[in-house]
Design an enzyme around this catalytic site. Sequence first.
Site, PDB file in Angstrom:
ATOM      1  N   GLU A 363      -5.433  -0.078  15.036  1.00 56.40           N
ATOM      2  CA  GLU A 363      -4.467  -0.833  14.216  1.00 56.40           C
ATOM      3  C   GLU A 363      -4.962  -1.032  12.784  1.00 56.40           C
ATOM      4  O   GLU A 363      -4.811  -2.101  12.205  1.00 56.40           O
ATOM      5  CB  GLU A 363      -4.082  -2.145  14.915  1.00 56.40           C
ATOM      6  CG  GLU A 363      -3.244  -1.850  16.151  1.00 56.40           C
ATOM      7  CD  GLU A 363      -2.623  -3.064  16.784  1.00 56.40           C
ATOM      8  OE1 GLU A 363      -2.243  -3.987  16.055  1.00 56.40           O
ATOM      9  OE2 GLU A 363      -2.506  -3.070  18.028  1.00 56.40           O
TER      10      GLU A 363
HETATM   11  N1  COS Z   1       4.545  -4.597   3.667  1.00 51.86           N
HETATM   12  C1  COS Z   1       5.641  -4.070   3.077  1.00 51.86           C
HETATM   13  N2  COS Z   1       5.584  -2.988   2.281  1.00 51.86           N
HETATM   14  C2  COS Z   1       4.379  -2.440   2.058  1.00 51.86           C
HETATM   15  C3  COS Z   1       3.194  -2.954   2.633  1.00 51.86           C
HETATM   16  C4  COS Z   1       3.312  -4.084   3.445  1.00 51.86           C
HETATM   17  N3  COS Z   1       2.239  -4.629   4.031  1.00 51.86           N
HETATM   18  N4  COS Z   1       2.149  -2.202   2.228  1.00 51.86           N
HETATM   19  C5  COS Z   1       2.652  -1.246   1.429  1.00 51.86           C
HETATM   20  N5  COS Z   1       3.999  -1.396   1.336  1.00 51.86           N
HETATM   21  C6  COS Z   1       4.904  -0.591   0.535  1.00 51.86           C
HETATM   22  C7  COS Z   1       4.548  -0.729  -0.937  1.00 51.86           C
HETATM   23  O1  COS Z   1       5.240  -1.807  -1.538  1.00 51.86           O
HETATM   24  C8  COS Z   1       4.968   0.591  -1.499  1.00 51.86           C
HETATM   25  O2  COS Z   1       6.359   0.587  -1.715  1.00 51.86           O
HETATM   26  P1  COS Z   1       6.959   1.186  -3.088  1.00 51.86           P
HETATM   27  O3  COS Z   1       6.395   2.570  -3.204  1.00 51.86           O
HETATM   28  O4  COS Z   1       8.412   1.136  -2.869  1.00 51.86           O
HETATM   29  O5  COS Z   1       6.449   0.299  -4.176  1.00 51.86           O
HETATM   30  C9  COS Z   1       4.713   1.568  -0.365  1.00 51.86           C
HETATM   31  O6  COS Z   1       4.711   0.788   0.832  1.00 51.86           O
HETATM   32  C10 COS Z   1       3.396   2.298  -0.512  1.00 51.86           C
HETATM   33  O7  COS Z   1       2.379   1.348  -0.657  1.00 51.86           O
HETATM   34  P2  COS Z   1       0.899   1.756  -1.073  1.00 51.86           P
HETATM   35  O8  COS Z   1       0.954   2.636  -2.291  1.00 51.86           O
HETATM   36  O9  COS Z   1       0.077   0.530  -1.134  1.00 51.86           O
HETATM   37  O10 COS Z   1       0.504   2.653   0.181  1.00 51.86           O
HETATM   38  P3  COS Z   1      -0.736   3.583   0.384  1.00 51.86           P
HETATM   39  O11 COS Z   1      -0.247   4.923   0.652  1.00 51.86           O
HETATM   40  O12 COS Z   1      -1.730   3.350  -0.703  1.00 51.86           O
HETATM   41  O13 COS Z   1      -1.318   3.034   1.794  1.00 51.86           O
HETATM   42  C11 COS Z   1      -2.650   1.689   3.236  1.00 51.86           C
HETATM   43  C12 COS Z   1      -1.797   1.800   1.941  1.00 51.86           C
HETATM   44  C13 COS Z   1      -3.896   2.552   3.199  1.00 51.86           C
HETATM   45  C14 COS Z   1      -3.041   0.239   3.252  1.00 51.86           C
HETATM   46  C15 COS Z   1      -1.765   2.044   4.435  1.00 51.86           C
HETATM   47  O14 COS Z   1      -1.552   3.435   4.509  1.00 51.86           O
HETATM   48  C16 COS Z   1      -2.351   1.571   5.728  1.00 51.86           C
HETATM   49  O15 COS Z   1      -2.264   0.387   6.059  1.00 51.86           O
HETATM   50  N6  COS Z   1      -2.944   2.469   6.519  1.00 51.86           N
HETATM   51  C17 COS Z   1      -3.459   2.147   7.815  1.00 51.86           C
HETATM   52  C18 COS Z   1      -2.473   2.498   8.859  1.00 51.86           C
HETATM   53  C19 COS Z   1      -2.949   2.104  10.202  1.00 51.86           C
HETATM   54  O16 COS Z   1      -3.167   0.936  10.464  1.00 51.86           O
HETATM   55  N7  COS Z   1      -3.103   3.079  11.090  1.00 51.86           N
HETATM   56  C20 COS Z   1      -3.535   2.821  12.419  1.00 51.86           C
HETATM   57  C21 COS Z   1      -2.616   3.447  13.394  1.00 51.86           C
HETATM   58  S1  COS Z   1      -1.202   2.545  13.686  1.00 51.86           S
HETATM   59  S2  COS Z   1      -1.593   1.497  15.270  1.00 51.86           S
END
Ligand code: COS
Length: 379
Positions: A363
């Site tokens: 997660e």
């Molecule tokens: N809630 C709502 N929207 C979100 C958000 C959140 N927590 N985090 C990001 N977003 C939105 C942003 O606002 C952005 O939207 P806009 O482009 O319209 O402005 C978009 O999503 C992209 O955000 P960001 O550029 O921050 O995304 P990244 O590609 O840099 O990714 C991480 C951010 C690395 C934090 C994300 O990919 C992540 O959490 N990865 C881990 C996934 C995971 O947990 N995998 C495990 C398997 S699933 S059990």
Amino acid sequence: MDFALNEEQLELQQLVREFVAKEITPYAAQMDKENHMRDELVPLAAEMGLLNVMVPEELDGMGLDSVSIAAIYEELGKGCAGVATSIAANSLATLPVMIAGTDEQKQIWAEVVNNGGMAAFALTEPGAGSDAGGVATKAVKDKEAGTYTLNGTKMFITNGGIADIYLILANVRKSGGIRGLTCFIVPKGTPGLSVGKKEDKMGIRPSNTCELVLQDVVVPEANRVGREGEGFRIAMKTLDSARPFVGAIAVGIAQAALDCATKYAKERRQFDQPIASFQLVQGMIADMAMKVDAARLLVYKACCLRDEGKDFAKEAAMAKCYASDVAMEVTTDAIQVMGGYGYSKEYPVEKMMRDAKIMQIYEGTNQIQRLVIANKILY
Ligand code: COS
């Protein structure tokens, strides 16, 4: 912010504690060995109302607040983090539907998990873990038929082989990227959906973790949750909400390991006295206890913020990251206190240490959590 559990929450915690003591703890070692959750557990958990905690009361679910859910998951984590993971995966998979689903989708989903059904959240793929936007499973729309056809492979899916309903992320854009990610409800038995390899894991072994293969899986447009391209945002919101609950399971593991080491330290005699009388052992126990308490407070803080409708993404990442690091440290130290016995399968702490490790990985790895925390602080 009041971190004390109210009477209702304490009652619920006690009920789950008794359930865990009777139905989970005595079987934990056996389930770990067999890489399988005992078949009786799902119906028993359903009877206890543990499978639909995230479904609102108006949809006949338990509709619990986050603090109550955390209290429940901590108890489950004390008994067996594998079982806790399987049960918590129902909440993880339910969240996207409750966040972005239509009333009809919510009702369909609730019907399944209210009636003892298991659910799975399928985001991860061989090439997409931390990089959630890298999902290669494709969803191709047939406008005339009003359907989508899904093709791809999912990996490390909790409840993958036992779920009755799946929430699957696929990309509607040929070029991929986060703007094409879209969520779909796929019921078990949909033609083309098959369960692949079952993982033989280091820990949380009773939880079923499988590969999912989607080969020309056709779903009606009505099964799309949210808009096309809204999947990334829905997934991120889902993970924000689920992270404190991973923290809660991790706190449960850590508390159980601390309890085990404490009991052992009082019983084990060396140099004609219990090892609990040695200050170096006392120091370890004090450090373990401080960490467990601090982790629990972070979990409750994130849950309280969520329940109050405030921004809680940073605190959710902190709770998941800190509590899972604590679970790893405390289980390692519990084994150290218990020496050779701790390292042996005769005692449950070696299993707890193996179970704790995944808490730092799934997660969202703890590296991702630190990124989320830093981004929230810096920007
Ligand atoms: N809630 C709502 N929207 C979100 C958000 C959140 N927590 N985090 C990001 N977003 C939105 C942003 O606002 C952005 O939207 P806009 O482009 O319209 O402005 C978009 O999503 C992209 O955000 P960001 O550029 O921050 O995304 P990244 O590609 O840099 O990714 C991480 C951010 C690395 C934090 C994300 O990919 C992540 O959490 N990865 C881990 C996934 C995971 O947990 N995998 C495990 C398997 S699933 S059990």
